[in-house]
Write a protein that holds these residues in place. Structure first.
Motif, short mmCIF file in Angstrom:
data_model
loop_
_atom_site.label_atom_id
_atom_site.label_comp_id
_atom_site.label_asym_id
_atom_site.label_seq_id
_atom_site.Cartn_x
_atom_site.Cartn_y
_atom_site.Cartn_z
N LYS A 110 0.82 -1.23 0.00
CA LYS A 110 0.00 0.00 0.00
C LYS A 110 0.84 1.27 0.00
CE LYS A 110 -3.84 -2.26 2.41
NZ LYS A 110 -4.68 -2.26 3.64
N GLY A 111 2.11 1.14 0.39
CA GLY A 111 2.99 2.29 0.39
C GLY A 111 2.70 3.24 1.54
N ILE A 112 3.41 4.35 1.55
CA ILE A 112 3.22 5.39 2.56
C ILE A 112 2.83 6.67 1.84
CG2 ILE A 112 4.33 6.75 4.38
CD1 ILE A 112 6.24 4.43 4.82
N GLY A 113 1.54 6.97 1.87
CA GLY A 113 1.04 8.15 1.18
C GLY A 113 0.91 7.91 -0.31
N SER A 114 0.53 8.95 -1.04
CA SER A 114 0.38 8.86 -2.49
C SER A 114 0.61 10.23 -3.11
CB SER A 114 -1.02 8.34 -2.87
OG SER A 114 -1.99 9.35 -2.62
N ASN A 115 0.73 10.24 -4.42
CA ASN A 115 0.86 11.51 -5.14
C ASN A 115 -0.47 11.96 -5.72
OD1 ASN A 115 0.45 9.73 -7.25
ND2 ASN A 115 2.47 10.01 -8.17
N GLY A 116 -1.54 11.39 -5.19
CA GLY A 116 -2.88 11.70 -5.68
C GLY A 116 -3.41 10.66 -6.63
N ILE A 117 -2.51 9.88 -7.21
CA ILE A 117 -2.89 8.84 -8.17
C ILE A 117 -2.29 7.49 -7.79
CG2 ILE A 117 -2.83 8.13 -10.59
CD1 ILE A 117 -2.55 11.06 -11.35
#
Length: 390
Positions: free
Chosen positions: A134-141
């Motif tokens: 799922k990662g840590i945060g996103s860039n909006g996409i």
């Protein structure tokens, strides 16, 4: 432990390669510009041979043209500053890589980069596993894995695979190294599938195929190392996908494109983006629209050119694209002068990135670093360091 000044300088170059995904473009530009000023000061503090400037004329001219194309469109502004920062980054990568390779041998640079990309791969992979993808945060996409999106992580692994074959201090025995390479390749393929990065999977497969065939026949390397062959494959692959219906009308490829699309549209809506990009290029073909053009997003409210060649034409027009191809041609021209056992792992990476660029905009710092290494692979290494029997 004492660190050589050349090691420290090249570590600074490494820091230029990967922007911080959690801060703004402006903040990344300030960070990069600070590093670039330090590197320029270092270059000016020592004699730089005229031959080095001459040999890197193509990348210098590409920087100048990219800035001009951007300035023509937006005059002074953040995009013009970005063009200067980005172009200077590529120039410094080429010149400093050659300076240090001339002084300490190419293998020294390859070993530093292998260490750096090993650390990046470990950091990114730990983030993937501890967050369950799922990662840590996103860039909006897209989800972010500390170093960037799934695409960035895939390109890091592609470079790591190639540098693993180039390094000579972690594992020196050639047969053991090749066995470990195939294990690492399988692991990377599994990772790219886990984070749903089909582009990364394809790029790794291209590297694996090239390594396999070059390991069997020297003639394959000689053929692929020809500048005209790379340029033909790079342009031809985009032409087949975008300029004709050859791939899309083929049932086999059509089913693959549809199966791995993330939306109901073929190629995840890329055909719409290609259409907008091509129309925009036709309207302003010479100088393009400047670096980081948003014309596709402006029309569709989402997306970008999603193709390396189209992105180059959209940003810098025909004139900028010609100079970009000149950089590629120049870098590949040196591979004919070097031991193929030194150059082919990096060449495999460049081909992998080129094939990935059919459906992504990935012709950035990693790609230019690969071109720089390919050019500098012509520099002789110490006896025994790279004389492998593959």
């Amino acid at each position: 432990m004492k660190i050589k000044i050349t090691t420290f300088i090249y570590i600074l170059v490494c820091f230029l390669l990967t922007p911080i995904p959690y801060i703004s473009q402006t903040a990344n530009n300030i960070f990069s510009l600070t590093l670039e000023i330090l590197l320029v000061i270092w270059l000016l503090s020592r004699p730089v041979k005229k031959q080095v400037i001459y040999e890197n004329a193509s990348i210098i001219l590409f920087m100048v043209v990219s800035v001009i194309c951007t300035y023509i469109n937006v005059k002074t502004g953040t995009r013009t500053i970005n063009a200067i920062v980005t172009g200077l980054k590529y120039v410094l990568i080429f010149i400093i890589t050659e300076q240090i390779s001339n002084k300490t041998k190419y293998q020294y640079v390859a070993n530093i980069l292998f260490t750096y990309f090993s650390l990046l791969a470990i950091i990114g992979d730990l983030c993937v596993f501890f967050t369950g993808g799922k990662g840590i945060g996103s860039n909006g996409i897209l989800n972010l894995y500390l170093l960037g999106s799934k695409f960035t992580l895939s390109y890091i692994h592609m470079f790591f695979l190639s540098l693993f074959l180039n390094q000579n201090y972690f594992i020196k025995d050639v047969k053991i190294k090749k066995r470990f390479f195939w294990i690492l390749l399988l692991y990377t393929l599994a990772l790219t599938r886990f984070i749903s990065c089909v582009t990364g999977t394809i790029g790794c497969l291209v590297i694996g195929i090239i390594v396999f065939f070059i390991g069997k026949r020297d003639k394959v390397c000689v053929f692929l190392s020809k500048p005209i062959v790379f340029v033909f494959i790079f342009i031809g692959s985009t032409f087949l996908l975008v300029g004709t219906n050859v791939l899309l009308s083929n049932k086999f490829f059509y089913n693959i494109f549809q199966t791995y699309s993330h939306t109901t549209k073929l190629l995840s809506g890329r055909l719409d983006m290609y259409y907008v990009a091509i129309n925009a290029i036709n309207r302003q073909p010479i100088f393009g629209y400047g670096i980081n053009s948003t014309i596709v997003e402006d029309v569709l409210t989402w997306g970008n050119a999603q193709n390396g060649l189209l992105k180059m034409l959209l940003d810098y027009g025909i004139i900028g694209t010609v100079f970009f191809l000149a950089v590629c041609f120049h870098s590949f021209s040196s591979s004919n002068k070097s031991d193929y056992r030194t150059s082919y792992p990096i060449m495999a990476f460049i081909y992998g990135m080129a094939i990935c660029s059919m459906v992504e905009i990935n012709l950035s710092a990693y790609f230019f670093l690969g071109l720089s290494l390919l050019w500098n692979s012509k520099i002789k290494t110490d006896k025994g360091l790279t004389q492998y029997e593959y």
